[in-house]
Design an enzyme around this catalytic site. Sequence first.
Site, PDB file in Angstrom:
ATOM      1  NE  ARG A  45      39.610  48.642  33.714  1.00  0.00           N
ATOM      2  CZ  ARG A  45      38.885  48.076  32.752  1.00  0.00           C
ATOM      3  NH1 ARG A  45      39.211  46.906  32.261  1.00  0.00           N
ATOM      4  NH2 ARG A  45      37.826  48.682  32.265  1.00  0.00           N
ATOM      5  CD  GLU A  53      33.234  51.569  38.145  1.00  0.00           C
ATOM      6  OE1 GLU A  53      33.906  51.534  39.194  1.00  0.00           O
ATOM      7  OE2 GLU A  53      33.767  51.549  37.011  1.00  0.00           O
ATOM      8  NE  ARG A  87      43.467  50.763  36.851  1.00  0.00           N
ATOM      9  CZ  ARG A  87      42.153  50.781  36.849  1.00  0.00           C
ATOM     10  NH1 ARG A  87      41.482  50.107  37.750  1.00  0.00           N
ATOM     11  NH2 ARG A  87      41.478  51.450  35.934  1.00  0.00           N
TER      12      ARG A  87
END
Length: 174
Positions: A45, A53, A87
Site C-alpha cells: 500500500r 476507490e 498490507r
Amino acid sequence: MRIVLFALLCFPLSFFSQTAAKVVGISDGDTITVLLDGNVQKKLRLAEVDCPEKKQPFGKNAKQFTSDQVFAKKIRFTETKKDRYGRSIAKVYYDNGKYLSAEIIKAGYGWWYYSYSKDADLGKMQETAKARKQGLWQDKKAVSPWDFRKEQREKAKAKRLQKQMEQLSVIDQK
C-alpha cells in the site's frame, strides 16, 4: 574502517533498508503487488497518498496512471509499517529515484494522505495539481477516498438497519 564510516555518512540509511522488487500487479491507484527474490509476492500500500476507490470517478484513471508508471518495472521500496489489513505500507521509488506517491499526487490522481504523512511538500503538489485542474481535480465535486469510504459504510449500515426493521415488521404481522 574509515571507508565504511565514510560510506555510511555519504548514503542515507533508507538506502540500505530499501528492497528491490519487480512490480507484477496493480490493484488500484495506491496498491501494487511486487515479486521479491525467491518468487515471493508481496502487496504494498503506497505511503502518503490515497487514490480514488474503484467505484469513484477517476478510480480507473488512478490505477492506469500507477500501472503506466511502474508495472513490470524494477522498483525499490522502504516499508514504513503495516495497515489494519496486514498490507505493508511502503515508499516506492522507480526510474532513478522518482517517488511514486509524489508522482501520483502531482498528476492529480491521488490525495495527499495528510493524516498519515508529515511531508508538507506533498500538500503543495496537491494544491498545484488542483489549481491546474489535473486528473481528478477536473471534478469540482471530487470526494476524498476516506470520505467516500465513510459514506459507503454509513449506507451499508443504513441498509442493514432497514432490513432488520423489515424483518421485525414481518414478525409483528404474524
